[in-house]
Write a protein that holds these residues in place. Structure first.
Motif, PDB file in Angstrom:
ATOM      1  N   VAL A   1       1.634  -8.186  -1.696  1.00  0.00           N
ATOM      2  CA  VAL A   1       1.758  -9.637  -1.640  1.00  0.00           C
ATOM      3  C   VAL A   1       0.372 -10.246  -1.517  1.00  0.00           C
ATOM      4  O   VAL A   1      -0.409  -9.864  -0.650  1.00  0.00           O
TER       5      VAL A   1
ATOM      6  N   ARG B   1      12.527 -11.074   6.777  1.00  0.00           N
ATOM      7  CA  ARG B   1      12.034 -12.039   5.802  1.00  0.00           C
ATOM      8  C   ARG B   1      13.150 -12.484   4.855  1.00  0.00           C
ATOM      9  O   ARG B   1      14.181 -11.827   4.710  1.00  0.00           O
TER      10      ARG B   1
ATOM     11  N   ILE C   1       4.220  -8.462   5.471  1.00  0.00           N
ATOM     12  CA  ILE C   1       3.771  -8.402   4.075  1.00  0.00           C
ATOM     13  C   ILE C   1       2.296  -8.057   3.965  1.00  0.00           C
ATOM     14  O   ILE C   1       1.847  -7.597   2.912  1.00  0.00           O
TER      15      ILE C   1
ATOM     16  N   LEU D   1       5.139  -2.716  -2.192  1.00  0.00           N
ATOM     17  CA  LEU D   1       5.142  -4.162  -2.032  1.00  0.00           C
ATOM     18  C   LEU D   1       3.710  -4.620  -1.845  1.00  0.00           C
ATOM     19  O   LEU D   1       3.045  -4.222  -0.902  1.00  0.00           O
TER      20      LEU D   1
ATOM     21  N   LEU E   1       9.463  -7.022   8.063  1.00  0.00           N
ATOM     22  CA  LEU E   1       9.942  -7.157   6.684  1.00  0.00           C
ATOM     23  C   LEU E   1      11.444  -7.374   6.639  1.00  0.00           C
ATOM     24  O   LEU E   1      11.949  -8.126   5.795  1.00  0.00           O
TER      25      LEU E   1
ATOM     26  N   ASP F   1      11.231  -8.015   0.109  1.00  0.00           N
ATOM     27  CA  ASP F   1      10.604  -7.712   1.403  1.00  0.00           C
ATOM     28  C   ASP F   1      11.569  -6.936   2.285  1.00  0.00           C
ATOM     29  O   ASP F   1      11.189  -5.946   2.930  1.00  0.00           O
TER      30      ASP F   1
END
Length: 232
Positions: free
Chosen positions: A154, A216, A142, A152, A213, A221
């Motif tokens: 985070v 996860r 992440i 993505l 990823l 993710d």
């Protein structure tokens, strides 16, 4: 009713053609023989794919890192391998690249999961940026998805790789406390063998980030990981 060939069924399930015929013989996969050739019921195939885990044993840590080097086109690392090992790594990488998207994530997880050990911690949010900038840490998962164009972003967490021999130093330096999954905000993948080529980088290659990823819990993710894997 729609049918597919044994070869197509094998590719979809990530197994050999021989294993597909065995599943049919055992009554675990619907198929029939027409004109001397077996054909497989696509509906049965879809049910099998959705309910069954990917077959095959995970690679050792060293072999997994060889495959990741091939996926990342880390040619300097590959040139250090013997010709048979180099050929095997590239062949395995090519198979991962060719997997259908509906099973690719599961097969990646199964094949590469021994590359490192995952340790989860809680750290005070004020140290996360320093942790990710530490020269002993290679950002991944992440914390590196955005570097590779994944949709993505985070915040409030940190993920990366550290050599197994350095993890205690990092834990002490940033006062990391072991945490259960709901409370963790730091995920460190510790590498014992095979991944030396990864270190010295600030950000892990796309293939490594994708592998992280895909493991996860969050569906977003995993989706981002699948997109990165498909881009290789």
């Amino acid at each position: 009713m729609e049918y597919v060939s044994v070869a197509d069924a094998a590719q979809s399930l990530g197994v050999s053609s021989r294993r597909v015929r065995q599943l049919v013989d055992e009554g675990n996969l619907g198929g029939q023989r027409i004109g001397g050739r077996w054909i497989i019921d696509r509906n049965e195939l879809d049910r099998r794919r959705q309910s069954s885990p990917p077959s095959g044993r995970p690679l050792s840590s060293v072999s997994a890192w060889h495959v990741l080097a091939a996926l990342a086109e880390a040619n300097d690392e590959l040139e250090l391998l013997s010709p048979p090992l180099r050929s095997r790594a590239r062949s395995r990488a090519a198979r991962l690249r060719r997997l259908p998207s509906d099973i690719a994530g599961r097969v990646w997880q199964s094949t590469l999961r021994r590359r490192a050990s995952l340790h989860e911690f809680y750290a005070h949010p004020s140290v996360l940026n320093a942790l990710l900038s530490d020269p002993q840490i290679v950002r991944s998962g992440i914390s590196a998805a955005h570097d590779h164009g994944a949709d993505l972003m985070v915040v409030g967490g940190a993920e990366g790789y550290v050599r197994a021999r350095d993890v205690s130093t990092v834990v002490e330096r940033y006062a990391l406390n072991p945490a259960s999954r709901p409370d963790a905000n730091v995920w460190l993948h510790t590498v014992d063998a095979g991944g030396d080529w990864l270190f010295g980088r600030r950000v892990a290659p796309t293939a490594v980030v994708a592998a992280d990823l895909l493991e996860r819990d969050d569906a977003r993710d995993r989706w981002a990981g699948a997109k990165l894997a498909a881009s290789l």
